[in-house]
Scaffold this motif. Structure first.
Motif, short mmCIF file in Angstrom:
data_model
loop_
_atom_site.label_atom_id
_atom_site.label_comp_id
_atom_site.label_asym_id
_atom_site.label_seq_id
_atom_site.Cartn_x
_atom_site.Cartn_y
_atom_site.Cartn_z
N ARG A 24 -13.81 -10.12 -6.71
CA ARG A 24 -13.16 -11.11 -5.85
C ARG A 24 -11.76 -10.65 -5.46
NH1 ARG A 24 -12.77 -16.44 -8.86
NH2 ARG A 24 -11.67 -17.01 -6.92
N LEU A 25 -11.04 -10.07 -6.43
CA LEU A 25 -9.70 -9.58 -6.13
C LEU A 25 -9.77 -8.42 -5.14
CD1 LEU A 25 -6.67 -9.71 -6.65
CD2 LEU A 25 -7.00 -8.18 -8.61
N LEU A 26 -10.77 -7.55 -5.32
CA LEU A 26 -10.96 -6.43 -4.39
C LEU A 26 -11.20 -6.94 -2.98
CD1 LEU A 26 -11.50 -3.45 -3.65
CD2 LEU A 26 -13.85 -3.76 -4.47
N THR A 27 -12.07 -7.93 -2.85
CA THR A 27 -12.36 -8.50 -1.52
C THR A 27 -11.11 -9.10 -0.91
OG1 THR A 27 -14.64 -8.96 -2.18
CG2 THR A 27 -13.78 -10.16 -0.27
N ALA A 28 -10.34 -9.82 -1.74
CA ALA A 28 -9.11 -10.44 -1.24
C ALA A 28 -8.08 -9.40 -0.84
CB ALA A 28 -8.54 -11.37 -2.31
N GLN A 29 -7.97 -8.32 -1.63
CA GLN A 29 -7.02 -7.26 -1.30
C GLN A 29 -7.42 -6.54 -0.01
OE1 GLN A 29 -4.16 -6.84 -2.35
NE2 GLN A 29 -3.92 -6.87 -4.57
N ARG A 30 -8.71 -6.37 0.19
CA ARG A 30 -9.17 -5.76 1.44
C ARG A 30 -8.81 -6.64 2.62
NH1 ARG A 30 -15.14 -3.39 -0.35
NH2 ARG A 30 -14.50 -1.20 -0.52
N GLU A 31 -9.00 -7.93 2.49
CA GLU A 31 -8.65 -8.85 3.57
C GLU A 31 -7.14 -8.84 3.81
OE1 GLU A 31 -8.26 -11.83 6.46
OE2 GLU A 31 -9.81 -10.35 5.97
N LYS A 32 -6.37 -8.77 2.72
CA LYS A 32 -4.92 -8.71 2.87
C LYS A 32 -4.50 -7.45 3.62
CE LYS A 32 -0.64 -8.34 0.14
NZ LYS A 32 -0.07 -8.29 -1.22
N ALA A 33 -5.10 -6.32 3.24
CA ALA A 33 -4.77 -5.06 3.92
C ALA A 33 -5.20 -5.11 5.38
CB ALA A 33 -5.46 -3.90 3.21
N SER A 34 -6.39 -5.67 5.62
CA SER A 34 -6.88 -5.78 6.99
C SER A 34 -5.99 -6.70 7.82
CB SER A 34 -8.32 -6.30 6.99
OG SER A 34 -8.78 -6.52 8.30
N ALA A 35 -5.61 -7.84 7.23
CA ALA A 35 -4.76 -8.79 7.96
C ALA A 35 -3.39 -8.19 8.24
CB ALA A 35 -4.63 -10.08 7.16
N SER A 36 -2.88 -7.45 7.26
CA SER A 36 -1.56 -6.84 7.43
C SER A 36 -1.57 -5.78 8.52
CB SER A 36 -1.10 -6.22 6.11
OG SER A 36 0.12 -5.55 6.26
N SER A 37 -2.62 -4.93 8.50
CA SER A 37 -2.69 -3.87 9.52
C SER A 37 -3.04 -4.44 10.89
CB SER A 37 -3.73 -2.83 9.11
OG SER A 37 -5.03 -3.40 9.05
N ALA A 38 -3.63 -5.64 10.91
CA ALA A 38 -4.01 -6.23 12.19
C ALA A 38 -2.85 -6.96 12.85
CB ALA A 38 -5.17 -7.20 11.99
N VAL A 39 -1.79 -7.21 12.10
CA VAL A 39 -0.59 -7.79 12.72
C VAL A 39 -0.07 -6.75 13.70
CG1 VAL A 39 1.79 -8.48 12.34
CG2 VAL A 39 0.01 -9.27 10.79
N THR A 40 0.00 -7.10 14.94
CA THR A 40 0.24 -6.11 15.99
C THR A 40 1.66 -5.58 15.97
OG1 THR A 40 -1.40 -7.25 17.34
CG2 THR A 40 0.00 -5.65 18.45
N LYS A 41 1.76 -4.34 15.55
CA LYS A 41 3.02 -3.62 15.63
C LYS A 41 2.73 -2.28 16.30
CE LYS A 41 5.19 -5.63 11.51
NZ LYS A 41 5.76 -5.36 10.17
N VAL A 42 3.47 -1.97 17.32
CA VAL A 42 3.24 -0.75 18.08
C VAL A 42 4.31 0.26 17.73
CG1 VAL A 42 3.01 0.25 20.37
CG2 VAL A 42 2.23 -2.08 19.95
N MET A 43 3.88 1.42 17.29
CA MET A 43 4.83 2.49 16.99
C MET A 43 5.45 3.01 18.29
SD MET A 43 2.91 4.58 13.92
CE MET A 43 1.37 4.82 14.81
N VAL A 44 6.75 3.08 18.32
CA VAL A 44 7.48 3.52 19.51
C VAL A 44 8.52 4.56 19.11
CG1 VAL A 44 7.13 1.35 20.77
CG2 VAL A 44 9.09 1.57 19.24
N MET A 45 9.31 4.99 20.07
CA MET A 45 10.34 6.00 19.82
C MET A 45 11.72 5.35 19.72
SD MET A 45 8.79 8.94 19.66
CE MET A 45 9.92 10.29 20.04
N ASP A 46 12.61 6.01 19.00
CA ASP A 46 14.02 5.63 18.97
C ASP A 46 14.83 6.90 18.77
OD1 ASP A 46 13.77 6.34 16.32
OD2 ASP A 46 14.38 4.41 15.50
N THR A 47 16.14 6.76 18.63
CA THR A 47 17.01 7.92 18.44
C THR A 47 17.97 7.66 17.29
OG1 THR A 47 16.90 8.50 20.78
CG2 THR A 47 18.72 9.44 19.52
#
Length: 872
Positions: A502-525
């Motif tokens: 159950r913890l494994l399933t929950a951790q997978r969902e947490k990782a999936s939800a976290s990576s699904a939060v839309t953040k776009v890698m961009v450039m800076d200086t």
């Protein structure tokens, strides 16, 4: 050597002539040269390719590997001694060596595995005799607009017809209208003409095909145009005809379609190495799809290509940069990210910088820059210092190479409220289950009150389990530790295993939800710029003492004196009118997409090892026109598709097979197999299943079970989408970098920049187009439409054939189909139920299953006709 018949056609003597020995040198010389060059030898076109292929490896730009202190890529060096004596071929050491029979003296040496032909030797001798006139490599010369030859109203046709006349090749007649409209629609929007607008799908109102209207892939005018008999009878399009006006109107309709951006974004995503995951072991997901959607929107808006370039290379550096401009800079963050265990962060960061240098060099300059990260180029006048001069400009972002996240900083948060809510709930679920695990472990692994688990039996567990359990609180345990723990306790403690699962399933969902939060890698200086040193053989940990700063390759025009010394300065240099490469390289890629092969076949290499274009004047004219039109992409494509050259029949003739088998002289229209992504989109469009929605997160359509699990050691599980998401265009299909979409073949891996599509021909492709769920379902839905329309078998066969091929069937073709239909009915009687369950779209219960299955097989057969799989 050409055969006698061809020599006679070209006005040359038959090889059986008694005068042949006397004429052999001249004949060989003529065979080595294009017809247009008979009167004068051109160094860039005729001589440099010979030297580059056979001599530069040992006597070229790479000083470290140069032999005999002899350099043949530089005029001053080549003519400084007796190697090349202009006007004195027999006294020139070069000629003595290449004609020598002594294995100790002859050049190229036998050990080099290179050998000059007799024609090439004669050509070099003739060149020196005539003065050894040097020249600059054609692609490195400034783009000037050539004069348009007389004889045709359209400039493209004028250049092409002039070359065809030189070769004594006749152009092909105009393609028939149905073929032409289908070709145009596929080229401009990547979808076939949908003429079947009256047949609607019957069945469940909740069916995906009901809620997603099929797109208008070709305008209503195309249907009328295809029925215009006067146009069909005309062998050529003339601007004065009504038919031409209709054709031009159709061109404008397709150019303004929202699907235009989707079609042309695909090529750019290949070049930009776009994907939805990082690659390498673990292959974490990323959320770069907003950048992908920006590309579609920019192409649809016909953003000038120079602006399109600047925003992607340096949008974040523009004054008061907008969110959109910063988003565009994600182009340079589309590379893979290596976050494998034990990976050194600085090594990853250095490789990412190199990827940006090489991608920029390929996409905009057509140069093979990767050679020069270790040493000076062996063929082009590109040095290792040139490479690190570009490296420096990409070396100044705050990216640190640490971690394995697909949202590594710098990143722009573009999350939605729904995504944030999912992440919050996933975190709460992990904490709740972790508390239960913690309470269970207090009893399972007893220890003194207030003491950690390290002082319990948990510390005596085998392998990595002590670190995973005794040293790590439950809420901080990752997927890998939990997988190991579940495997160990599976047969030893079912209750504990159930909690860990159950913890494994929950951790997978947490990782999936976290990576699904839309953040776009961009450039800076960075506020404090890094120092850049040349790296010994490209090794990140072996910097030399040679410090470099940003500069452009010395063989090309320099940066403007007032240019900023950053990515913005680089971008502005790339799109400068004086840059000889950008417009040529870009125009050539568009031509390649339309005709299947570029005016320069080596689209990835415009250096001296690349091909000298047959239609060099046409390429330069188009490049000049492209820049002077304001870098207008739609204008460029409009020029190409309104030419008679484009509108020719693609029919292969005997003359064409003998004189121009690869169609380099453009005596016929383009013909080649459609890319696999376009084949899938075509099947969805023809069936009416296609969901025409633009943009949004990537989708997961049908895919065989176990593919992701096999490639990721069970760490990634493919969860198929349902409903309308199954029928989105292939552009929006989730792209896992280590195992791409399974329905595609001959596609880019999206691991590195790719600007040249692979095109093979193998029966294995039919495993997809005949068996993949999408194709079978599309055939089934289309068969349902055919059967639901009024008419008899004859009328339905005509309708099915015309819907799929965009043309009316010939009488003999109808005869074949009518003979096949009873066979399909007999074969489908037993397997009908199984066939009609393929895919999620529900079958119409009012139709007889066996009949529906038979017509499904027939439609699938039609979808696999050569002319349907091919752009004619």
């Amino acid at each position: 050597m050409e055969n006698p018949a061809r020599l006679q056609k070209a006005g040359r003597r038959d090889r059986s002539s008694p005068d042949l020995p006397r004429l052999l040198p001249a004949l060989l010389l003529s065979l080595a040269m294009p017809a247009s060059a008979m009167a004068a030898i051109d160094f860039s076109r005729d001589i440099q390719p010979i030297l580059s292929e056979n001599c530069y490896h040992c006597h070229g730009p790479d000083a470290a590997k140069r032999k005999g202190d002899l350099r043949l890529d530089d005029e001053k060096a080549a003519k400084s001694g007796s190697t090349i004596l202009p006007g004195k071929a027999d006294e020139s050491e070069l000629i003595k060596r290449i004609f020598s029979h002594d294995p100790e003296e002859v050049m190229p040496t036998p050990k080099s595995n290179r050998k000059l032909t007799e024609a090439q030797r004669q050509l070099l001798k003739q060149w020196i005799t005539e003065g050894a006139t040097w020249g600059k490599h054609w692609a490195f010369t400034r783009i000037e607009r050539p004069s348009v030859p007389a004889g045709a109203k359209h400039p493209i046709d004028a250049f092409v017809r002039a070359k065809l006349a030189e070769q004594k090749i006749q152009p092909s007649p105009r393609a028939d209208t149905a073929t032409l409209i289908r070709r145009l629609s596929l080229d401009l929007i990547g979808l076939p003409p949908v003429q079947d607008t009256e047949m609607g799908r019957h069945g469940d109102a909740e069916s995906p095909s009901q809620s997603a209207k099929p797109p208008v892939s070709a305008s209503v005018e195309s249907v009328a145009l295809a029925k215009d008999s006067s146009l069909s009878a005309s062998p050529r399009l003339s601007p004065a005809t009504t038919a031409s006006l209709n054709y031009e109107k159709e061109v404008e309709t397709l150019l303004s379609s929202p699907h235009f951006g989707e079609r042309w974004a695909w090529d750019w995503l290949d070049a930009a190495r776009y994907a939805d995951s990082n690659g390498y072991q673990g292959d974490p997901e990323r959320t770069m799809w907003p950048w992908r959607d920006w590309v579609v929107q920019a192409v649809n808006a016909n953003m000038p290509y120079d602006q399109f370039t600047v925003w992607q290379l340096a949008g974040d550096l523009l004054p008061k940069a907008t969110i959109e401009q910063k988003l565009a800079s994600g182009f340079n963050r589309n590379h893979m990210i290596n976050g494998e265990g034990g990976r050194i962060a600085e090594e990853t960061r250095a490789e990412n910088v190199m990827d940006r240098v090489e991608t920029t060099g390929t996409v905009w300059l057509g140069l093979t820059m990767s050679c020069t990260k270790c040493h000076d180029h062996k063929f082009d006048a590109l040095t290792q210092r040139d490479y690190y001069g570009l490296y420096d400009v990409f070396n100044q972002t705050s990216e640190d190479g640490k971690g394995r996240s697909g949202q590594a900083a710098p990143a722009m948060d573009m999350s939605t409220p729904a995504e944030l809510d999912r992440s919050r709930k996933a975190n709460a679920a992990v904490n709740k289950i972790a508390d239960e695990v913690d309470a269970f472990e207090l009893k399972k692994f007893p220890r003194p009150e207030g003491k950690p688990l390290t002082e319990s039996a948990a510390f005596e567990l085998p392998g990595n389990l002590p670190a995973y359990i005794a040293k790590t609180i439950p809420r901080n345990r990752g997927v890998d530790p939990l997988l190991e723990a579940v495997g160990y306790f599976k047969d030893k403690d079912p209750a504990y295993t159930k909690l860990l699962q159950r913890l494994l399933t929950a951790q997978r969902e947490k990782a999936s939800a976290s990576s699904a939060v839309t953040k776009v890698m961009v450039m800076d200086t960075l506020p404090q710029l890094r120092e850049t040193f040349i790296l010994d053989k490209g090794a990140y940990d072996k910097p030399l003492t040679t410090k470099v700063s940003f500069n452009t390759p010395s063989v090309l025009p320099p940066l403007a004196k007032d240019a900023s010394r950053d990515r913005l300065g680089l971008a502005q240099w790339i799109i400068s009118r004086d840059n000889p490469l950008t417009a040529r390289v870009t125009v050539n890629r568009f031509w390649q997409s339309i005709f299947g092969i570029g005016l320069v076949k080596t689209a990835e290499d415009f250096g001296v090892q690349g091909e000298t274009p047959v239609h060099r004047e046409l390429l330069d004219w188009l490049a000049a026109e492209f820049m002077e039109s304001g870098w207008d992409v739609k204008h460029l494509l409009r020029l190409i598709v309104t030419s008679e050259t484009y509108q020719q029949s693609s029919q292969f003739t005997v003359q064409g097979s003998q004189l121009d088998p690869d169609n380099r002289w453009l005596a016929r229209g383009p013909r080649f197999r459609l890319p696999s992504w376009m084949l899938r989109d075509q099947a969805l469009a023809l069936s009416g299943l296609l969901n025409a929605k633009l943009g949004g997160p990537s989708v997961k359509p049908y895919q065989p079970e176990g593919i992701w699990e096999e490639a990721t050691f069970g760490k990634k599980t493919y969860v198929q989408d349902h409903g309308d998401s199954l029928y989105r265009r292939t552009l929006y299909v989730f792209w896992r970098r280590i195992v791409g979409p399974t329905m595609l073949f001959d596609g880019s891996t999206r691991q590195v920049c790719a600007i040249k599509a692979t095109r093979t021909n193998t029966p294995l492709h039919a495993l997809v187009t005949l068996n993949d769920t999408t194709y079978v379902e599309a055939a089934r839905v289309l068969a349902e439409k055919v059967l639901s329309a009024p008419g008899d078998d004859h009328q339905r066969l005509r309708q099915a054939f015309q819907t799929i091929t965009s043309r009316a069937p010939k009488p003999e073709e109808l005869v074949v189909l009518q003979k096949q239909l009873p066979k399909l009915r007999a074969q489908s009687a037993q397997d009908a139920a199984k066939l009609l369950k393929v895919g999620e779209a529900k079958a119409d219960p009012k139709l007889a299953p066996a009949e529906h299955a038979a017509w499904t097989s027939l439609c699938l057969m039609l979808l696999n006709l050569d002319e349907v799989l091919t752009k004619e």
